[in-house]
Design a protein around this motif. Structure first.
Motif, PDB file in Angstrom:
ATOM      1  N   GLU A 171       0.889  -1.410  -0.299  1.00  0.00           N
ATOM      2  CA  GLU A 171       0.375  -0.211   0.099  1.00  0.00           C
ATOM      3  C   GLU A 171       1.483   1.107  -0.379  1.00  0.00           C
ATOM      4  O   GLU A 171       2.056   1.061   0.491  1.00  0.00           O
ATOM      5  CB  GLU A 171      -1.107  -0.226   1.011  1.00  0.00           C
ATOM      6  CG  GLU A 171      -1.798  -1.767   1.435  1.00  0.00           C
ATOM      7  CD  GLU A 171      -2.670  -0.503   0.138  1.00  0.00           C
ATOM      8  OE1 GLU A 171      -3.444  -0.357   0.981  1.00  0.00           O
ATOM      9  OE2 GLU A 171      -2.717  -1.970  -0.385  1.00  0.00           O
ATOM     10  N   ARG A 300      -5.065   7.380   9.177  1.00  0.00           N
ATOM     11  CA  ARG A 300      -4.828   6.712   8.265  1.00  0.00           C
ATOM     12  C   ARG A 300      -5.476   6.510   6.849  1.00  0.00           C
ATOM     13  O   ARG A 300      -7.046   7.083   6.520  1.00  0.00           O
ATOM     14  CB  ARG A 300      -4.910   4.917   8.857  1.00  0.00           C
ATOM     15  CG  ARG A 300      -4.448   4.755   9.344  1.00  0.00           C
ATOM     16  CD  ARG A 300      -3.281   4.346   9.059  1.00  0.00           C
ATOM     17  NE  ARG A 300      -1.955   4.149   9.623  1.00  0.00           N
ATOM     18  CZ  ARG A 300      -0.545   3.979  10.372  1.00  0.00           C
ATOM     19  NH1 ARG A 300       0.098   4.693   8.733  1.00  0.00           N
ATOM     20  NH2 ARG A 300      -0.299   4.067  10.491  1.00  0.00           N
ATOM     21  N   GLY A 301      -4.833   6.632   5.422  1.00  0.00           N
ATOM     22  CA  GLY A 301      -5.423   7.446   3.938  1.00  0.00           C
ATOM     23  C   GLY A 301      -4.584   8.516   3.952  1.00  0.00           C
ATOM     24  O   GLY A 301      -5.293   9.143   2.456  1.00  0.00           O
ATOM     25  N   ARG A 321       1.808   9.296   2.741  1.00  0.00           N
ATOM     26  CA  ARG A 321       0.143   8.677   2.437  1.00  0.00           C
ATOM     27  C   ARG A 321       0.784   8.052   3.757  1.00  0.00           C
ATOM     28  O   ARG A 321       1.006   7.063   4.242  1.00  0.00           O
ATOM     29  CB  ARG A 321       0.076   7.497   1.320  1.00  0.00           C
ATOM     30  CG  ARG A 321      -1.021   7.174   1.130  1.00  0.00           C
ATOM     31  CD  ARG A 321      -2.724   7.922   1.003  1.00  0.00           C
ATOM     32  NE  ARG A 321      -2.333   8.729  -0.033  1.00  0.00           N
ATOM     33  CZ  ARG A 321      -2.502   9.139  -1.471  1.00  0.00           C
ATOM     34  NH1 ARG A 321      -2.685   7.645  -1.643  1.00  0.00           N
ATOM     35  NH2 ARG A 321      -2.052   9.668  -2.113  1.00  0.00           N
TER      36      ARG A 321
END
Ligand code: UT7
Length: 322
Positions: A171, A300-301, A321
């Motif tokens: 990710e 998060r994200g 990120r």
């Protein structure tokens, strides 16, 4: 493969010096300090505290959040310009404190840019597959270098440490970093005493302290950071609207506001901690990051822009990120 922030941590020494305290020490006012810098208080390391002791506490916090132990860590990088001693380097002192063994452990000295440089280097270790769990720290005991009779500098600085744990991830994590410097500006901000220069003067008890042409540093900082913002967005191929949080180096609120303006980002999307701990040099970005992660602002994200500027001059950014 990306390097992803798995945990953050911070440490600030208990001793606090307020603007009111400084009013009793030098010819200054709370109003001048607040309006010219944004600073209200700063933390000062006690006589038994060192850069490595503060770094160790910040690291413990970050390891706890990431759920990793000393045996998981395979790289320790510390950005600091105020090491405990010439050697062993601060990263090896942290290693010993935490029981981390048999890993690369080194410090790098790029003044206020120390953490972003450390992050940029650890990111490359992870992307290359050479690290599976990196401890990256920015730590500074910079008030030891301050002349407490110089109102032009003593109101600005504070001590502390911040840390992150990086792990590989498919990710997105750290999207891009830029590390840069221009040694032609060295004289505008310096502590010109060390080992191979100025050592005899230091031993003879010469008054040694940080020297800064504040106004000139300010102008170069604002211009350089403005350019850096554009370069970082271009390198990552993203628009400024994609930035959720600016997590800047905390030297001066006015410099931070200029960077936010350049990004057309409202101040509510900027993490500001300079008010509470002044300029902690390499520690300032991880201190700000951990503050906003733990109080729930950074989620998060979300996409974060870290940017810094300091003595050398050195500067750098990381688009992350989270
Ligand atoms: O972290 C690494 C990079 N470092 C920085 O980014 C620091 C960059 N520079 C700055 O943040 C600002 O230049 C300072 C906060 C250091 C200074 O603010 P400034 O607005 O640039 O003030 P100045 O140096 O131009 O000084 C303005 C006046 C001077 O008096 P005169 O000559 O106008 O009479 C100074 O003597 O303010 C005076 N002054 C103070 N007055 C009260 C300087 N320091 C103080 C003080 N209290 N503490």
């Amino acid at each position: 493969m990306y390097a992803r922030i798995a945990g953050t941590g911070r440490y600030l020494p208990p001793k606090v010096l307020t603007n009111a305290d400084l009013e009793k020490m030098v010819d200054t006012t709370d109003e001048w300090i607040r309006t010219r810098t944004g600073i209200q208080r700063r933390h000062i390391a006690g006589p038994d505290e060192t850069t490595s002791s503060m770094a160790t506490e910040a690291a413990r916090n970050a390891m706890e959040m990431a759920g990793v132990g000393p045996r998981d860590i395979d790289l320790v990088v510390v950005g600091t310009t105020t090491p405990d001693v010439v050697f062993p380097n601060v990263a090896t002192l942290v290693q010993a404190n935490l029981g981390i063994r048999d890993t690369p452990a080194f410090s790098l000295e790029t003044a206020c840019s120390g953490f972003v440089y450390a992050l940029g280097i650890a990111d490359k270790f992870i992307r290359l597959g050479d690290s599976k769990c990196a401890l990256v720290i920015g730590a500074e005991c910079i008030t030891r270098l301050v002349d407490w009779t110089d109102r032009g500098t003593c109101v600005l600085f504070g001590d502390g440490a911040g840390a992150v744990i990086l792990k590989p991830s498919e990710e997105p994590g750290i999207l891009t970093t830029i590390l840069s410097a221009d040694g032609a500006y060295g004289d505008l901000l310096s502590y010109p005493y060390g080992v191979s220069k100025g050592f005899d003067q230091l031993r003879a008890g010469a008054p040694a302290a940080i020297q800064m042409k504040g106004n000139e540093v300010f102008k170069v900082a604002v211009n350089t950071l403005s350019r850096l913002v554009d370069q970082t967005l271009a390198k990552a191929g993203i628009d400024r609207e994609a930035i959720d949080w600016l997590v800047p180096h905390q030297a001066n609120l006015r410099i931070i506001q200029a960077a936010a303006k350049k990004l057309e980002l409202p101040m509510k999307q900027v993490v500001v901690t300079v008010t509470d701990h002044g300029n902690t040099s390499a520690a300032s970005i991880p201190l700000a990051l951990d503050t906003a992660v733990r109080d729930g602002r950074i989620k998060r994200g979300q996409t974060l822009l870290l940017e810094t500027f300091g003595g050398g001059f050195t500067w750098g950014s990381a688009l992350v990120r989270y």
